[in-house]
Design a protein around this motif. Structure first.
Motif, PDB file in Angstrom:
ATOM      1  N   UNK A 117      34.300  32.782  51.132  1.00  0.00           N
ATOM      2  CA  UNK A 117      34.247  32.226  52.490  1.00  0.00           C
ATOM      3  C   UNK A 117      33.078  32.768  53.297  1.00  0.00           C
ATOM      4  N   UNK A 118      32.400  33.831  52.826  1.00  0.00           N
ATOM      5  CA  UNK A 118      31.242  34.331  53.552  1.00  0.00           C
ATOM      6  C   UNK A 118      29.969  33.542  53.313  1.00  0.00           C
ATOM      7  N   UNK A 119      29.960  32.651  52.338  1.00  0.00           N
ATOM      8  CA  UNK A 119      28.772  31.846  52.065  1.00  0.00           C
ATOM      9  C   UNK A 119      28.507  30.898  53.232  1.00  0.00           C
ATOM     10  N   UNK A 120      27.260  30.888  53.723  1.00  0.00           N
ATOM     11  CA  UNK A 120      26.951  30.065  54.899  1.00  0.00           C
ATOM     12  C   UNK A 120      27.026  28.570  54.615  1.00  0.00           C
ATOM     13  N   UNK A 121      27.105  28.168  53.343  1.00  0.00           N
ATOM     14  CA  UNK A 121      27.251  26.745  53.049  1.00  0.00           C
ATOM     15  C   UNK A 121      28.638  26.215  53.421  1.00  0.00           C
ATOM     16  N   UNK A 122      29.565  27.101  53.700  1.00  0.00           N
ATOM     17  CA  UNK A 122      30.887  26.666  54.149  1.00  0.00           C
ATOM     18  C   UNK A 122      30.878  26.261  55.629  1.00  0.00           C
TER      19      UNK A 122
ATOM     20  N   UNK B 252      34.813  25.862  56.934  1.00  0.00           N
ATOM     21  CA  UNK B 252      35.861  25.413  56.018  1.00  0.00           C
ATOM     22  C   UNK B 252      37.103  26.285  56.134  1.00  0.00           C
ATOM     23  N   UNK B 253      36.906  27.587  56.261  1.00  0.00           N
ATOM     24  CA  UNK B 253      38.066  28.482  56.346  1.00  0.00           C
ATOM     25  C   UNK B 253      38.970  28.105  57.515  1.00  0.00           C
ATOM     26  N   UNK B 254      38.380  27.832  58.664  1.00  0.00           N
ATOM     27  CA  UNK B 254      39.184  27.482  59.836  1.00  0.00           C
ATOM     28  C   UNK B 254      39.789  26.089  59.696  1.00  0.00           C
ATOM     29  N   UNK B 255      39.075  25.176  59.039  1.00  0.00           N
ATOM     30  CA  UNK B 255      39.637  23.836  58.801  1.00  0.00           C
ATOM     31  C   UNK B 255      40.882  23.931  57.929  1.00  0.00           C
TER      32      UNK B 255
END
Length: 671
Positions: free
Chosen positions: A282-287, A297-300
């Motif tokens: 989840x730390x990848x900025x592409x999310x 994406x994590x918050x979605x």
């Protein structure tokens, strides 16, 4: 000749005149359609009522794409629901039903509304992220048969983690289970995530798995297919192309598959009754989406779990402060192996200057770009017949140069952009902004014409290593050419972060160069991001007991380097979160970035209904004509902040303010 009426011979039958034009007849049942119009204005972010003509009664179903007349123009819209009556007098009629296909499921519409509210954005912007563009020919294809329910997979791989089996049991029984999973170094993470997804599918529920890029999609898709079969799994990513992607997406919407693997847009995949929602790394900025309203994406997935009762699994080799907060709060207990198991799986990690004996043998190790310790590790790996991974933070040849005499950064005379060597040492420096060659470079500070490398890229690194290891093939991975796998044979693989290929059997060694370039960035997340990139590369190396070595060229006293040496990302994430709490930065607080012209920023701040405990940081200039402010509020006041931002943006839209203004909630790049 029979008798006839003479007047009948001249009778002409005149057709009846057409009925006068008027309003069409509305549908007999539920004649009012509530729609979101595709107009990106903040004050129009609401449902509008339209009457459904009787001829469209069967086609105008909730979730369908329609066309309506709005402010004198025909615009596209999504039909959300049909009701018996409208609160408005004389609503207009739908102009057209573009397609009767119900592409917008009710639960996805609710998710999009929640995401728009969470990020102070417009519903129609989130719908563009969630629903792919229509492909009429694909839509006309008959739906396929639903995939059979797969058998429950074995859970042996999760036995390495004390809470792993319990998590799978909860997914299998249909209970909502959230977790933060810390994968072991060298873990076959696609196989573990596939077991989670197929466990949910075996219970008759769905699974959504979101990964950063298409290479991860391919690996995870293959692992899921191996357990559940080709028909049960759908891959969604932009590289499929419009027709293939829409075909795969429709298959999910029509109930043909229960497992979806994809990049960030897959977070909205219309899987029926999802049991588990997974995000890897989840730390990848592409999310983080780069289109308004810039959701992560994590918050979605967290919003989707809140609305639908699915479980959430946040997984990775490293850990973000946001994931640490989920674990510490108890919302998502951590799944982590014991320290003995971690030590047995991790490669041996050494930092430059970690021991005095290293400096005694190589006094220049602190300043050398590739110290002797790194060369020794590479030679040992090659001698053992194994490949070596070399991670370089920057791509290209020499991305930045300075004056050889006074070390002043070399700048373009035309636009003041940074100069770099793109093609090689025999070509003149080129501006990285306007691409103008600077063959006649002269330093603006001292007048010297000589240049030196300030930052060395992957291409130059491969050239240097090729001279040092003349008999070993050198391969590069990054930019336009990203390798997926390399063979288990001696080779030097030079890769930029995120482009590291998987080696069959694992790498014998990894050299993590130019640590200063990652750690010295003016970014709140610099240390966290550096550790994530290092651990992603180091996880591809064999265990230390099997000869695996990792050399990181960075100060061994830094917390991020110590976390890598000890392979303890949880400890580092706890430090990061504690620092954020003390300084008042996300995720400890909710924060919004407002960027635009000084007048636009000042106007929005003047109209902002600041929540209790809120404060404004700035403004600070970010460009010649733009500035930025940060608005910070306690975490419990986050919803009030987004509502206040929405209200202020609606006011700007109603006044038809033309100056652009960008509002982002909890952005990754705060500094």
């Amino acid at each position: 000749m029979p008798d006839t009426d003479p007047d009948a011979l001249f009778t002409v039958e005149v057709p009846a005149p057409p009925p006068p034009k008027g309003r069409p007849e509305p549908a007999a049942r539920l004649p009012v359609a509530k729609v979101y119009v595709d107009v990106p204005l903040a004050h129009l972010d609401q449902l509008f009522d339209y009457l459904v003509p009787a001829r469209f009664d069967a086609e105008a179903v909730p979730g369908a794409r329609v066309r309506v007349r709005f402010a004198g123009q025909l615009v596209d819209a999504f039909l959300i629901e049909r009701v018996a009556r409208s609160e408005h007098k004389n609503p207009s009629f739908l102009d057209k039903v573009i397609s009767p296909e119900p592409v917008l499921a009710p639960e996805i519409a609710a998710l999009c509304r929640a995401v728009a509210d969470r990020y102070a954005g417009a519903m129609i912007d989130v719908l563009r992220l969630a629903v792919p563009p229509r492909h009429a020919r694909v839509e006309a294809e008959p739906p396929g048969e639903p995939a059979p329910v797969p058998a429950a997979p074995p859970a042996d791989g999760w036995a390495e983690y004390p809470r792993g089996r319990a998590f799978l049991d909860a997914i299998r029984s249909g209970r909502q289970a959230n977790a933060v999973w810390q994968a072991l170094p060298g873990e076959d993470w696609p196989a573990r995530l596939a077991e989670v997804a197929v466990t949910a599918a075996s219970a008759g529920r769905g699974a959504v798995l979101v990964v950063p890029d298409h290479r991860d999609v391919a690996r995870l898709h293959a692992a899921c297919v191996a357990l559940a079969g080709e028909d049960a799994v759908v891959a969604l990513s932009a590289d499929l192309g419009p027709a293939k992607r829409y075909r795969a997406w429709l298959r999910v919407r029509r109930g043909g598959a229960r497992i979806v693997v994809g990049t960030r847009a897959a977070a909205y995949a219309p899987v029926a009754d999802p049991g588990v929602l997974v995000i890897w790394d989840d730390g990848d900025d592409q999310h983080a989406d780069q289109r308004s309203p810039y959701p992560h994406v994590r918050e979605v997935l967290i919003e989707r779990a809140r609305l639908g009762g699915a479980g959430v699994l946040v997984a990775g080799f490293a850990r973000t402060a946001e994931a640490q907060l989920l674990a510490e709060s108890g919302w998502a207990p951590q799944i982590i192996a014991g320290r003995d198991r971690v030590r047995a799986s991790a490669p041996r990690v050494s930092a430059v200057g970690e021991h005095d004996s290293q400096l005694a043998r190589d006094p220049a190790a602190r300043t050398a770009r590739i110290p002797s310790l790194a060369f020794d590790a590479a030679r040992a790996s090659i001698k053992a017949g194994r490949p070596v991974l070399v991670q370089v933070p920057r791509r290209g040849y020499v991305p930045a140069v300075t004056c050889q005499d006074c070390r002043t950064p070399a700048r373009c005379r035309r636009c003041a952009g940074p100069l770099g060597l793109v093609g090689g040492p025999d070509r003149p420096p080129v501006c990285r902004w306007c691409a103008t060659p600077a063959a006649d470079f002269r330093c603006s500070a001292c007048g010297s014409r000589r240049l030196r490398a300030a930052v060395v890229g992957a291409k130059r690194t491969a050239e240097e290593l090729g001279r040092a290891f003349a008999d070993v093939p050198v391969r590069t991975s990054g930019a336009a050419e990203v390798l997926a796998r390399v063979d288990a044979e001696p080779a030097l693989v030079v890769a930029t972060p995120g482009a590291e290929p998987v080696a069959d059997g694992g790498y014998g060694a990894a050299l993590l160069l130019d640590g200063w370039a990652l750690l010295s960035r003016a970014d709140l997340r610099a240390a966290e991001e550096a550790l994530r990139r290092w651990m992603t590369a180091a996880a591809l190396v064999r265990p230390g007991g099997d000869g695996g070595r990792v050399v990181v060229v960075a100060d061994s006293a830094l917390p991020a380097v110590q976390a890598l040496v000890r392979w303890d990302p949880v400890w580092h994430a706890d430090l990061e979160l504690s620092g954020r709490v003390e300084l008042g930065f996300p995720p400890a607080v909710r924060m919004a970035s407002v960027e635009g012209s000084p007048d636009a920023v000042a106007t929005l701040l003047a109209e902002l209904r600041m929540p209790a405990g809120g404060e404004v940081l700035g403004p600070v200039p970010v460009a010649e004509t733009r500035e930025r402010v940060l608005v910070r509020v306690p975490r419990a006041r986050g919803r009030e902040l987004t509502e206040a931002l929405n209200h202020a943006q609606r006011g700007r839209a109603m006044r038809k303010d033309q100056e652009p203004l960008r509002v982002r909630v909890d952005p990754l790049d705060l500094i």
